[in-house]
Write a protein that holds these residues in place. Structure first.
Motif, mmCIF file in Angstrom:
data_model
loop_
_atom_site.group_PDB
_atom_site.id
_atom_site.type_symbol
_atom_site.label_atom_id
_atom_site.label_comp_id
_atom_site.label_asym_id
_atom_site.label_seq_id
_atom_site.Cartn_x
_atom_site.Cartn_y
_atom_site.Cartn_z
ATOM 1 N N UNK A 281 15.471 22.237 2.105
ATOM 2 C CA UNK A 281 15.579 21.435 3.328
ATOM 3 C C UNK A 281 14.210 21.187 3.946
ATOM 4 N N UNK A 282 14.084 20.004 4.580
ATOM 5 C CA UNK A 282 12.847 19.689 5.282
ATOM 6 C C UNK A 282 12.761 20.459 6.594
ATOM 7 N N UNK A 283 11.539 20.888 6.915
ATOM 8 C CA UNK A 283 11.244 21.407 8.241
ATOM 9 C C UNK A 283 10.353 20.422 8.977
ATOM 10 N N UNK A 284 10.561 20.292 10.281
ATOM 11 C CA UNK A 284 9.783 19.325 11.055
ATOM 12 C C UNK A 284 8.292 19.611 10.955
ATOM 13 N N UNK A 285 7.923 20.859 11.065
ATOM 14 C CA UNK A 285 6.498 21.215 10.991
ATOM 15 C C UNK A 285 5.930 20.877 9.629
ATOM 16 N N UNK A 286 6.719 21.077 8.565
ATOM 17 C CA UNK A 286 6.273 20.768 7.200
ATOM 18 C C UNK A 286 6.002 19.273 7.065
#
Length: 292
Positions: A281-286
């Protein structure tokens, strides 16, 4: 014998500017032409049969064949009448040149619903309406065993393809839509013997002379051309590409060409510039760290 001998073409917005040059060249090359133009203002207000009739008179005086039409292409029934007139007057339809357009330039924050609807109506819906009725005609011919060799040339713009222009959100959105419509129509209609392409022209017309930033430049260029010199922004230089795309022998479909004076460029649409990927899953910070 001309390059378009025996062809029947309808050209929208053909009473002035680029459309007029299309009509005159098509007629000189042997096509019978339906000259469509409501004769309204730059903003689409009013109507006047004079411009379309004047072009028809010029063609007929030179020995060509042409009829006038003043239907509103943004009206579905009007577009149908236009296609039916071509077939009833000349027995067939081989070429559609969608060229009609208006301007209602304004910035997004101050734009009215009417300004948006009017521009999208004439440009995008006007293209789609004429294309729909012509496509239905060609499909019926193909299904009956009379496969057409037909061509559609739509009119996009740099404003909607390569150069976003402040104050033209409605116009640019319509022109971008026309470019997309062209590619979809080329994919759909090839099975019926129809090729579909678009041009994104730059020329000196009523509309471009009224465009902030562009009009002054085009007017100055006209004054700098010596008598008999090559005027790169004259609308007459747009028509030869359109005429070629309309010929029976042209194999090209699904393309958009920028054209201005002595230059013709094939344009390409949206494409990948950079891709980032993740295995989970994507993380916003990533995303924030990795997107350019």
């Amino acid at each position: 014998m001309g390059a378009l001998a025996g062809r029947v073409a309808l050209i929208t917005g053909a009473g002035r500017g680029i459309g007029r040059e299309h009509a005159l060249l098509f007629a000189r090359e042997g096509a019978a032409v339906v000259v469509n133009d409501r004769g309204g203002s730059n903003a689409g207000a009013g109507s006047d049969a004079g411009p379309a009739q004047a072009v028809v008179a010029e063609i007929v005086a030179a020995g060509g064949r042409a009829v006038a039409n003043t239907e509103d292409v943004s009206d579905w029934a009007g577009a149908k009448n236009l296609v039916e007139q071509a077939v009833s007057e000349f027995g067939r339809l081989d070429v559609v040149v969608n060229n009609a357009g208006i301007l209602r330039d304004t910035f997004i924050a101050g734009m009215t619903e009417e300004q948006w609807d009017a521009v999208l109506g004439v440009h995008l819906k006007g293209h789609a309406a004429v294309l729909h009725h012509a496509a239905a005609y060609w499909k019926a011919r193909s299904k009956s065993g009379d496969r057409p060799n037909a061509a559609v040339i739509n009119t996009a713009s740099a404003s909607g393809t390569t150069i976003p222009n402040a104050g033209q959100a409605n116009y640019g959105a319509a022109k971008a839509g026309i470019a997309a419509l062209t590619l979809v129509a080329a994919d759909e209609l090839g099975r019926y013997g129809v090729r579909v392409n678009a041009i994104a022209p730059i020329a000196r017309t009523r509309l471009t002379l009224a465009t902030p930033g562009m009009g002054a430049m085009l007017a100055a260029e006209a004054e700098s051309v010596a008598d008999g010199g090559f005027d790169a922004f004259s609308p007459e230089h747009i028509a030869p590409l359109v005429a070629y795309l309309a010929t029976e022998a042209c194999p090209i479909t699904g393309k958009v060409f920028a054209v201005q004076g002595g230059a013709i460029s094939e344009l390409a649409g949206w494409h990948d510039v950079k891709t980032i990927e993740t295995e989970g899953p994507w993380g916003i910070d990533d995303i924030a760290a990795r997107l350019p």
